[in-house]
Write a protein that holds these residues in place. Structure first.
Motif, mmCIF file in Angstrom:
data_model
loop_
_atom_site.group_PDB
_atom_site.id
_atom_site.type_symbol
_atom_site.label_atom_id
_atom_site.label_comp_id
_atom_site.label_asym_id
_atom_site.label_seq_id
_atom_site.Cartn_x
_atom_site.Cartn_y
_atom_site.Cartn_z
ATOM 1 N N THR A 171 0.773 -1.297 0.167
ATOM 2 C CA THR A 171 -0.059 0.003 -0.032
ATOM 3 C C THR A 171 0.748 1.296 -0.019
ATOM 4 O O THR A 171 2.112 1.202 0.528
ATOM 5 C CB THR A 171 -1.065 0.082 1.195
ATOM 6 O OG1 THR A 171 -0.170 0.042 2.493
ATOM 7 C CG2 THR A 171 -1.760 -1.125 1.126
ATOM 8 N N PHE A 219 -6.658 2.186 -7.288
ATOM 9 C CA PHE A 219 -6.036 3.484 -7.159
ATOM 10 C C PHE A 219 -7.144 4.182 -6.640
ATOM 11 O O PHE A 219 -8.282 4.526 -7.252
ATOM 12 C CB PHE A 219 -5.211 3.869 -8.475
ATOM 13 C CG PHE A 219 -4.698 5.214 -8.179
ATOM 14 C CD1 PHE A 219 -3.372 5.209 -7.605
ATOM 15 C CD2 PHE A 219 -5.210 6.319 -8.692
ATOM 16 C CE1 PHE A 219 -2.716 6.475 -7.334
ATOM 17 C CE2 PHE A 219 -4.488 7.660 -8.711
ATOM 18 C CZ PHE A 219 -3.215 7.653 -8.026
ATOM 19 N N GLN A 278 -3.829 7.380 -3.183
ATOM 20 C CA GLN A 278 -3.725 6.020 -2.352
ATOM 21 C C GLN A 278 -3.500 4.758 -3.376
ATOM 22 O O GLN A 278 -4.369 4.727 -4.138
ATOM 23 C CB GLN A 278 -4.608 5.737 -1.322
ATOM 24 C CG GLN A 278 -4.438 4.824 -0.395
ATOM 25 C CD GLN A 278 -5.319 4.966 1.005
ATOM 26 O OE1 GLN A 278 -5.968 5.893 0.988
ATOM 27 N NE2 GLN A 278 -5.238 3.961 1.898
ATOM 28 N N ARG A 279 -2.730 3.933 -3.272
ATOM 29 C CA ARG A 279 -2.786 2.656 -3.949
ATOM 30 C C ARG A 279 -2.771 1.389 -3.156
ATOM 31 O O ARG A 279 -1.841 1.665 -2.218
ATOM 32 C CB ARG A 279 -1.429 2.801 -4.948
ATOM 33 C CG ARG A 279 -1.252 1.642 -5.762
ATOM 34 C CD ARG A 279 0.264 1.507 -6.287
ATOM 35 N NE ARG A 279 0.402 0.452 -7.511
ATOM 36 C CZ ARG A 279 1.404 0.094 -7.778
ATOM 37 N NH1 ARG A 279 2.733 0.863 -7.531
ATOM 38 N NH2 ARG A 279 1.620 -0.933 -8.556
ATOM 39 N N LYS A 296 -1.646 -2.293 -4.109
ATOM 40 C CA LYS A 296 -1.040 -3.078 -5.230
ATOM 41 C C LYS A 296 -0.976 -4.574 -4.982
ATOM 42 O O LYS A 296 -0.521 -4.966 -3.818
ATOM 43 C CB LYS A 296 0.446 -2.759 -5.504
ATOM 44 C CG LYS A 296 1.217 -3.559 -6.553
ATOM 45 C CD LYS A 296 2.707 -3.210 -6.510
ATOM 46 C CE LYS A 296 3.376 -3.995 -7.702
ATOM 47 N NZ LYS A 296 4.797 -3.542 -7.735
ATOM 48 N N SER A 330 0.197 10.695 -9.666
ATOM 49 C CA SER A 330 -0.620 9.360 -9.878
ATOM 50 C C SER A 330 0.232 8.152 -10.575
ATOM 51 O O SER A 330 0.575 6.993 -10.237
ATOM 52 C CB SER A 330 -1.877 9.404 -10.465
ATOM 53 O OG SER A 330 -2.817 10.330 -9.995
ATOM 54 N N ASN A 345 -4.503 -3.331 -9.603
ATOM 55 C CA ASN A 345 -4.087 -2.278 -8.915
ATOM 56 C C ASN A 345 -5.281 -1.523 -8.415
ATOM 57 O O ASN A 345 -6.161 -1.341 -9.207
ATOM 58 C CB ASN A 345 -3.246 -1.315 -9.653
ATOM 59 C CG ASN A 345 -1.425 -1.576 -9.519
ATOM 60 O OD1 ASN A 345 -1.125 -1.546 -8.620
ATOM 61 N ND2 ASN A 345 -1.164 -2.036 -10.906
ATOM 62 N N LEU A 394 -6.556 -2.104 -13.725
ATOM 63 C CA LEU A 394 -6.644 -0.937 -12.859
ATOM 64 C C LEU A 394 -8.019 -0.355 -12.368
ATOM 65 O O LEU A 394 -8.908 -0.287 -13.127
ATOM 66 C CB LEU A 394 -5.855 0.201 -13.597
ATOM 67 C CG LEU A 394 -5.756 1.338 -12.813
ATOM 68 C CD1 LEU A 394 -4.919 1.402 -11.517
ATOM 69 C CD2 LEU A 394 -5.418 2.710 -13.850
ATOM 70 N N LEU A 421 1.867 4.684 -9.226
ATOM 71 C CA LEU A 421 1.351 3.331 -10.088
ATOM 72 C C LEU A 421 2.598 2.642 -10.485
ATOM 73 O O LEU A 421 2.173 1.510 -10.956
ATOM 74 C CB LEU A 421 0.373 3.813 -11.002
ATOM 75 C CG LEU A 421 -1.243 4.037 -10.437
ATOM 76 C CD1 LEU A 421 -2.177 4.556 -11.546
ATOM 77 C CD2 LEU A 421 -1.796 2.749 -9.852
#
Length: 455
Positions: free
Chosen positions: A277, A351, A341-342, A344, A449, A349, A373, A453
């Motif tokens: 994260t 996002f 925020q991501r 993974k 972003s 993914n 995504l 990513l």
């Protein structure tokens, strides 16, 4: 690496008591308060996903928006429960316009509905009840026994909206992440997402989770499991007319049936641990540098003129009052904070972008980032619109400048635009012509972003 999960749903539909206020949010105009009427209940739902390295928590809520100070209060109480890692905790609002008014800053209840100080105090008391309920829900979900699951991702399509700003992007993707019990492969939970303003009901005094709630009911009734809706980049995505209680059911049924059909067919991609994260807060600039005393003087003169040219019954007058109070007191804000925020995972993914992000951001990110995504918006906090450079350039030429935040003066909040209602002193920075230049809103958001990513 095994994944375990727990899920809990809370019906938090406000009643008096314990809620001190039943004022509603989402639309400006005359004061709008609930008087006990409920169509579809308002849910807060928490999901805990543990990959063996500690819990990751998603909290999704049927509410129009959460201001920054409310987000920070909830987050500060949850962080010790998730290893003090900001990336491990994510909040998503459904953006239903038929829920309670939460927070007293952005949007501003005085500017929006000309509420009295006593009414605003009641909203603040309700906000404290809300914060306590959300933190307790997270605590209780974390304390539950977790079920070992496998995760699977898939995308479908549904057409229930259009681009109200006249832009080419109409987001029709239906995202779905399902959990199946490892013990017997039975369906455990459904997470699904779509990008469209939750305003299909229209303006009235009835609490309603709008089409996301209707879709959730369709899925849960058909599949016998909890379903959780996550809003997408819906800043310019509007549901198909006409707005009415029946349209809530119509559009929710279309979306819900698509998810049920997806679950009952093949083509799923395995989603695996570990879960990594990331969390970052961007600082978006305004078209004016309010660190410059001369700029503050110009703003004070402009907002003083608005008081002279409008009446207290108008949004612009009340917004000007708030701006002048800030100038005389703590000062005007110099940046527009924007958390991103991501999450993974192997095969996916997720996002999440705060605020009312317009569809162009989601479309561009999906074009630039390979693999699956899922772009969410209205994440963590919602304090305004984040438009791409073209809409910001157009100003009042597109939808009276609502999504751009300005009408005829790019250095001043536009009357009856989002920068008035939330409220802010000026629109977000953009390039006056051509593509977005470094240091402008679109470039800052897209650069940060894509960098996150690509980690």
């Amino acid at each position: 690496m095994p994944i375990s999960m727990s899920v809990k749903t809370l019906d938090y539909t406000p009643t008096w008591p314990p809620y001190p206020s039943l004022w509603m949010a989402g639309y400006g105009g005359a004061p709008r308060g609930n008087q006990g009427a409920v169509d579809r209940r308002l849910r807060a739902q928490c999901i805990v996903i543990d990959d063996g390295a500690g819990p990751k928590v998603m909290l999704r809520i049927d509410v129009v928006s959460i201001p920054r100070y409310v987000h920070q209060s909830i987050r500060s109480q949850v962080l010790p429960l998730v290893n003090n890692q900001n990336g491990n905790f994510l909040i998503i609002c459904s953006h239903t316009h038929s829920g309670p008014f939460i927070g007293t800053t952005r949007p501003h209840p005085y500017v929006m509905m000309s509420l009295t100080p006593a009414d605003i105090s009641a909203i603040e008391d309700t906000t404290n009840v809300f914060i306590s309920q959300m933190v307790t829900l997270v605590q209780e979900t974390l304390a539950m026994a977790r079920t070992q699951v496998t995760l699977w991702y898939k995308e479908g399509n549904a057409s229930i909206g259009y681009n109200r700003a006249g832009e080419p992007n109409v987001l029709t993707t239906v995202n779905a992440l399902i959990a199946r019990r490892t013990s017997d492969n039975a369906l455990q939970t459904v997470l699904f997402g779509y990008a469209c303003h939750a305003v299909s009901r229209g303006i009235d005094r009835t609490f309603c989770s709008d089409f996301p709630g209707a879709a959730t009911d369709v899925i849960s009734n058909a599949l016998g499991v909890q379903a959780l809706f996550f809003q997408g980049a819906a800043g310019d995505q509007e549901p198909i007319d006409a707005k009415s209680p029946s349209q809530v059911t119509n559009l929710g049924t279309i979306l819900g049936n698509e998810v049920v059909s997806m679950v009952n067919s093949g083509g799923w991609t395995a989603v695996t641990a570990p879960i990594t994260t990331y969390y970052q807060e961007l600082s978006l600039p305004f078209t004016v540098d309010f660190g410059d005393p001369a700029a503050v003087i110009r703003a004070r003169n402009s907002y003083s003129a608005r008081l002279d040219n409008n009446t207290p019954s108008e949004y612009a007058y009340r917004h000007a009052e708030v701006m002048l109070e800030q100038i005389a007191g703590p000062g005007l804000p110099r940046v527009f904070p924007m958390p991103i925020q991501r999450w993974k995972l192997g095969g996916l993914n997720i996002f999440a972008m705060s605020h009312e992000v317009l569809s162009e951001y989601a479309a561009n990110l999906r074009n630039q980032i390979p693999g699956n995504l899922w772009v969410m918006a209205y994440a963590n906090e919602t304090e305004g619109y984040v438009a791409a450079n073209g809409i910001l350039q157009d100003g009042g030429a597109v939808r009276w400048g609502y999504e751009a935040g300005w009408v005829d003066d790019p250095e001043l909040s536009g009357e009856d635009t989002w920068t008035t209602f939330y409220p802010w002193p000026a629109p977000l920075k953009f390039s006056p012509s051509g593509p977005a230049a470094p240091g402008t809103t679109e470039r800052i958001v897209m650069d940060a972003s894509t960098a996150m990513l690509n980690l």
